[in-house]
Design a protein around this motif. Structure first.
Motif, PDB file in Angstrom:
ATOM      1  N   LEU A 259     -27.202 -23.039 142.878  1.00  0.00           N
ATOM      2  CA  LEU A 259     -26.555 -23.970 143.801  1.00  0.00           C
ATOM      3  C   LEU A 259     -26.331 -23.312 145.159  1.00  0.00           C
ATOM      4  O   LEU A 259     -26.513 -23.952 146.201  1.00  0.00           O
ATOM      5  N   LEU A 260     -25.962 -22.047 145.163  1.00  0.00           N
ATOM      6  CA  LEU A 260     -25.772 -21.339 146.429  1.00  0.00           C
ATOM      7  C   LEU A 260     -27.087 -21.281 147.202  1.00  0.00           C
ATOM      8  O   LEU A 260     -27.116 -21.544 148.415  1.00  0.00           O
ATOM      9  N   VAL A 264     -27.895 -23.283 150.859  1.00  0.00           N
ATOM     10  CA  VAL A 264     -28.351 -22.590 152.070  1.00  0.00           C
ATOM     11  C   VAL A 264     -29.617 -23.238 152.619  1.00  0.00           C
ATOM     12  O   VAL A 264     -29.665 -23.656 153.778  1.00  0.00           O
ATOM     13  N   TYR A 265     -30.675 -23.325 151.792  1.00  0.00           N
ATOM     14  CA  TYR A 265     -31.923 -23.844 152.365  1.00  0.00           C
ATOM     15  C   TYR A 265     -31.851 -25.335 152.636  1.00  0.00           C
ATOM     16  O   TYR A 265     -32.469 -25.841 153.580  1.00  0.00           O
ATOM     17  N   ASN A 266     -31.057 -26.073 151.862  1.00  0.00           N
ATOM     18  CA  ASN A 266     -30.945 -27.500 152.135  1.00  0.00           C
ATOM     19  C   ASN A 266     -30.116 -27.772 153.380  1.00  0.00           C
ATOM     20  O   ASN A 266     -30.292 -28.796 154.034  1.00  0.00           O
ATOM     21  N   SER A 388     -24.412 -30.753 150.068  1.00  0.00           N
ATOM     22  CA  SER A 388     -25.367 -30.269 151.070  1.00  0.00           C
ATOM     23  C   SER A 388     -26.580 -31.177 151.202  1.00  0.00           C
ATOM     24  O   SER A 388     -27.559 -30.801 151.833  1.00  0.00           O
ATOM     25  N   ASP A 389     -26.531 -32.374 150.631  1.00  0.00           N
ATOM     26  CA  ASP A 389     -27.714 -33.213 150.607  1.00  0.00           C
ATOM     27  C   ASP A 389     -27.611 -34.363 151.595  1.00  0.00           C
ATOM     28  O   ASP A 389     -26.528 -34.798 151.961  1.00  0.00           O
ATOM     29  N   PHE A 421     -33.794 -21.050 155.841  1.00  0.00           N
ATOM     30  CA  PHE A 421     -34.936 -21.058 154.924  1.00  0.00           C
ATOM     31  C   PHE A 421     -35.250 -19.658 154.407  1.00  0.00           C
ATOM     32  O   PHE A 421     -35.604 -19.482 153.238  1.00  0.00           O
ATOM     33  N   VAL A 422     -35.108 -18.652 155.260  1.00  0.00           N
ATOM     34  CA  VAL A 422     -35.376 -17.282 154.829  1.00  0.00           C
ATOM     35  C   VAL A 422     -34.338 -16.827 153.806  1.00  0.00           C
ATOM     36  O   VAL A 422     -34.670 -16.294 152.735  1.00  0.00           O
ATOM     37  N   ILE A 423     -33.060 -17.046 154.109  1.00  0.00           N
ATOM     38  CA  ILE A 423     -31.996 -16.637 153.191  1.00  0.00           C
ATOM     39  C   ILE A 423     -32.075 -17.436 151.898  1.00  0.00           C
ATOM     40  O   ILE A 423     -31.913 -16.892 150.794  1.00  0.00           O
ATOM     41  N   GLY A 424     -32.337 -18.754 152.009  1.00  0.00           N
ATOM     42  CA  GLY A 424     -32.457 -19.584 150.811  1.00  0.00           C
ATOM     43  C   GLY A 424     -33.589 -19.135 149.913  1.00  0.00           C
ATOM     44  O   GLY A 424     -33.461 -19.134 148.683  1.00  0.00           O
ATOM     45  N   PHE A 425     -34.721 -18.741 150.496  1.00  0.00           N
ATOM     46  CA  PHE A 425     -35.853 -18.233 149.721  1.00  0.00           C
ATOM     47  C   PHE A 425     -35.449 -16.995 148.937  1.00  0.00           C
ATOM     48  O   PHE A 425     -35.739 -16.880 147.731  1.00  0.00           O
ATOM     49  N   LEU A 426     -34.787 -16.058 149.592  1.00  0.00           N
ATOM     50  CA  LEU A 426     -34.400 -14.807 148.925  1.00  0.00           C
ATOM     51  C   LEU A 426     -33.418 -15.070 147.785  1.00  0.00           C
ATOM     52  O   LEU A 426     -33.522 -14.475 146.709  1.00  0.00           O
TER      53      LEU A 426
END
Length: 448
Positions: A259-260, A264-266, A388-389, A421-426
């Motif tokens: 969920l975290l 972030v990416y959403n 977050s949606d 997007f970068v942080i969400g990917f990681l």
């Protein structure tokens, strides 16, 4: 004879499940017009222009005596809406899980949002405060309704069907958004032929989204079934429900980790959706017809993208497919910083890139999260998911607004979103989803 009876019963249950799934798709058909026509296309530039007409000589408006740059008012209003949603969604989610009566709550939220959206017809002149208030109500109601809608997914689709069902739901919504945007484009471009001013045409487009939302919500309300949930134990007082939900989620740390990552990416995805039209109109100098055309392209390609990524997930798994989409998001938004002003062709190229990954990344995130929710707590957990949606993110619009307020550049504001997007990917790459599904008490699909 016994075998035939079992087969007949199974066939009947499958038919009923498909009927309920088709009804479920129709809520996306109903509400996605709000997200597309209102939040993504018309309201951002229009509310910004209304705020600018009410601004002082330095370009500031003063809601409640607070100096706010007129160009940031829309972004701040989106951020404020999530505060309302954060307070309301856990209460509604817990009530839905305890009672199993989701439909009355879905109806109340949907028609509150539809009424607020229809009321945007009254937004003219310098009524920026009215516009901000209606936006907050509509966005908060949309968030509550989507939380309840999403929480039906684990109940109407077995694990092996969820990626496909979720993807079809998103595709259904984007198809509706495309259809209504065509009508909006005709009305907006030919407003003189209809004897309407440009602002009146925009107000009609805003209000018609509310009417569409309310009318088609009748379909899922007729087809979805309420289900009695397992006993949840002691009722938690409303003021403590959010804290209780968070404490319960701490018992499932891998679900919380996913969920975290999603939040972030959403945040980045939803901020792009809500602020792209402002970027196009204010920074790139593009006209409203160009913006509508670009968003229409996004809607059409999002249908293709949602179904395509859904098929890819069957081969590579939902997690890997989402990670691939986040790489595409990073490249696309980074390229958006370099778009030349007054060049609609390159804006359409950017829109095409967004459309191909938009629907699939959202649909697969929803279906993947549905596997991580403990049985009997669907609405409560989806309340956290929904925070977050659909344009309800608070950090992304806040960062976008602050960046613009400090720099005066929408280019700096848009490129700041790459970090999400970068942080969400990681974060997502770190989550062991198969172990997370088992820890939530759900069966683990063969490919996830």
């Amino acid at each position: 004879m016994g075998t035939d009876t079992v087969r007949t019963q199974a066939a009947g249950e499958a038919a009923e499940r498909r009927r309920e799934q088709r009804g479920w798709y129709f809520y996306d058909w109903a509400c996605s017009v709000y997200s597309t026509s209102v939040l993504t296309v018309f309201l951002g530039p229009y509310l910004t222009s209304v705020a600018e007409s009410a601004a002082d000589g330095d370009g500031y408006v003063h809601p409640l005596g607070i100096p706010v740059r007129a160009g940031s008012f829309f972004a701040y209003s989106v951020s404020l809406s999530v505060i309302v949603a954060v307070l309301v969604m856990p209460l509604v989610g817990a009530a839905a899980d305890r009672t199993g009566r989701k439909k009355p709550l879905l109806a109340a939220a949907a028609y509150t949002g539809a009424a607020a959206t229809t009321g945007m017809f009254l937004l003219d002149g310098d009524r920026y405060l009215l516009g901000g208030a209606l936006l907050v109500v509509a966005n908060a109601a949309q968030s509550v309704a989507m939380m309840l809608y999403n929480s039906y997914l684990p109940q109407i689709a077995p694990p092996g069907e969820r990626d496909a069902v979720s993807s079809r739901g998103w595709a259904f919504g984007y198809a509706a958004g495309s259809l209504v945007l065509v009508a909006n484009l005709v009305l907006y471009l030919a407003h003189d032929s209809f004897g309407l001013s440009e602002t009146t045409a925009v107000r009609i487009c805003l209000a018609s989204a509310g009417l569409w939302w309310g009318a088609f919500t009748l379909v899922p309300l007729r087809r979805l079934r309420d289900r009695r949930s397992p006993a949840r134990g002691t009722t938690v007082p409303g003021r403590r429900q959010l804290a209780a939900t968070v404490r319960d989620m701490r018992r499932h740390p891998l679900t919380l980790a996913f969920l975290l990552a999603y939040l972030v990416y959403n945040d980045g995805i939803q901020t792009v959706i809500s602020q792209a039209s402002v970027y196009g109109s204010e920074e790139l100098g593009l006209g409203q017809s160009t913006l509508i055309g670009a968003v229409l392209l996004v809607q059409v390609l999002a249908v293709v993208g949602a179904l395509t990524l859904g098929r890819l997930a069957r081969t590579y798994g939902a997690k890997r497919t989402i990670l691939g989409s986040l790489v595409a998001w990073t490249v696309t938004i980074g390229a958006g910083y370099f778009l030349p002003a007054g060049a609609p062709v390159w804006f359409f190229v950017l829109a095409a890139g967004i459309g191909l990954v938009l629907g699939g990344s959202q649909a697969l995130s929803r279906s993947l999260f549905s596997h991580l929710v403990p049985p009997g707590k669907e609405a409560e957990y989806f309340s956290a998911y929904e925070m977050s949606d659909r344009g309800m993110s608070w950090l992304g619009p806040l960062l976008f607004g602050i960046t613009y307020q400090l720099t005066g550049s929408y280019r700096d504001a848009i490129v700041s979103l790459v970090a999400f997007f970068v942080i969400g990917f990681l974060l997502l790459a770190w989550v062991p989803v198969r172990r997370a599904i088992g820890a939530a008490g759900n069966p683990v699909p063969d490919r996830i």
